[in-house]
Scaffold this motif. Structure first.
Motif, mmCIF file in Angstrom:
data_model
loop_
_atom_site.group_PDB
_atom_site.id
_atom_site.type_symbol
_atom_site.label_atom_id
_atom_site.label_comp_id
_atom_site.label_asym_id
_atom_site.label_seq_id
_atom_site.Cartn_x
_atom_site.Cartn_y
_atom_site.Cartn_z
ATOM 1 N N ASP A 153 53.890 156.108 24.017
ATOM 2 C CA ASP A 153 55.061 155.272 23.727
ATOM 3 C C ASP A 153 56.319 156.114 23.562
ATOM 4 N N ASN A 154 56.194 157.228 22.850
ATOM 5 C CA ASN A 154 57.354 158.087 22.608
ATOM 6 C C ASN A 154 57.875 158.704 23.901
ATOM 7 N N LYS B 125 57.590 157.519 26.947
ATOM 8 C CA LYS B 125 58.232 156.475 27.746
ATOM 9 C C LYS B 125 59.634 156.163 27.200
ATOM 10 N N TYR B 126 59.737 156.060 25.860
ATOM 11 C CA TYR B 126 61.030 155.734 25.241
ATOM 12 C C TYR B 126 62.051 156.854 25.491
ATOM 13 N N LYS C 63 63.219 157.091 29.209
ATOM 14 C CA LYS C 63 64.134 156.023 29.598
ATOM 15 C C LYS C 63 65.492 156.173 28.907
ATOM 16 N N LYS C 64 65.468 156.643 27.650
ATOM 17 C CA LYS C 64 66.731 156.837 26.924
ATOM 18 C C LYS C 64 67.587 157.888 27.611
ATOM 19 N N GLU D 74 52.053 158.200 30.064
ATOM 20 C CA GLU D 74 52.745 157.030 29.511
ATOM 21 C C GLU D 74 51.822 155.812 29.393
ATOM 22 N N LYS E 71 56.992 157.278 15.145
ATOM 23 C CA LYS E 71 57.270 156.189 16.074
ATOM 24 C C LYS E 71 58.745 156.285 16.435
ATOM 25 N N ASN F 40 62.054 155.362 18.138
ATOM 26 C CA ASN F 40 62.765 154.219 18.738
ATOM 27 C C ASN F 40 64.223 154.300 18.321
ATOM 28 N N ASP F 41 64.967 153.211 18.523
ATOM 29 C CA ASP F 41 66.403 153.221 18.220
ATOM 30 C C ASP F 41 66.689 153.398 16.729
#
Length: 257
Positions: free
Chosen positions: A6-7, A9-10, A13-14, A37, A66, A68-69
């Motif tokens: 997950d990390n 992939k995030y 993309k970021k 991924e 985790k 994320n934003d």
């Protein structure tokens, strides 16, 4: 390993990268990026390290947080910003004491977090050290006399550097100094680091910055092939000097009343 997939992939993309662009940056096949991924494969340590450096985060955060934003990295030097410690266990699932000889110090600086590297180190166990995580380091030089060069320091892994006390001795692994055995001379501060000193007074104390520190192991025991020499018999000169010092101390006490 779902957190890694997950990390990755995030973060990819970021940064606005396609799988192919990221694969090119890592010098791997695009199919591997897809496998990571989709959690169908796990990156090896060297690649994990490369990915973490590419995204400017710690390996520990990349594996365990985790991302994320809403996520923000821990500040550099924060003693809680710790990586995953690589260890080995025996047939009874008890932790071994891995041994790092002097000749392996440079390699340990590069491989301390690599499970494969750590598993190849010599290892042993001692019955009095069955609680906690320990490692043994061979020291070199005369900076910590009377401990002679070649002594082996058995040390316990320190998770929170704020718990170190002035006067403790420890093995410190750092980016610039490598593996050193020193005495703690100041409390750890995330904005200043920690002051280290030698027991041999000819060596000056110095400070290691917090962001330079990789691992700290508090000394618990040592092994040496040099047995202590008997205390020499007192001479007339030494007895006279002792008496003179005692008389001086008595006079100082009397003057202080």
């Amino acid at each position: 390993m779902g957190r890694i997939s997950d990390n990755l992939k995030y973060l990819r993309k970021k940064k606005g990268l396609t799988q192919q662009q990221f694969a090119d940056a890592m010098e791997i096949k695009r199919s591997l990026v897809g496998a990571y991924e989709e959690d169908r494969a796990e990156p090896k340590y060297d690649l994990l390290k490369k990915i973490a450096e590419y995204f400017e985060i710690s390996i520990d955060d990349f594996i365990n947080e985790k991302i994320n934003d809403k996520w923000s990295p821990k500040p550099k030097g924060d003693p809680s910003n710790l990586r995953v410690l690589s260890i080995t266990v025996d047939k009874d699932d008890k932790e071994n004491i891995e041994f790092v000889p002097v000749k392996a110090s440079a390699g340990y600086l590069n491989g301390y977090g690599d499970p494969e590297y750590v598993s190849e180190l010599p290892k042993f166990s001692l019955p009095m050290f069955n609680q906690g995580t320990y490692r043994a380091f061979e020291i070199k030089g005369d900076s910590m006399l009377p401990l002679p060069s070649g002594s082996i320091i058995i040390a316990e892994y320190v998770e929170n550097w704020n718990g170190l006390k002035i006067g403790d001795t420890a093995i410190i692994l750092s980016k610039n100094e490598g593996v050193v055995y020193k005495r703690i001379s100041s409390k750890f501060k995330s904005d200043k680091g920690i002051k280290l000193s030698s027991d041999n007074p000819i060596y000056e104390p110095y400070i290691i910055e917090a962001e330079d520190i990789l691992e700290i192991w508090q000394a618990k025991a040592f092994i040496s092939t040099e047995l202590p020499q008997p205390t020499p018999e007192p001479t007339m000169e030494s007895l006279t000097a002792m008496m003179a010092q005692m008389q001086k101390s008595i006079v100082q006490l009397q003057q202080g009343k």
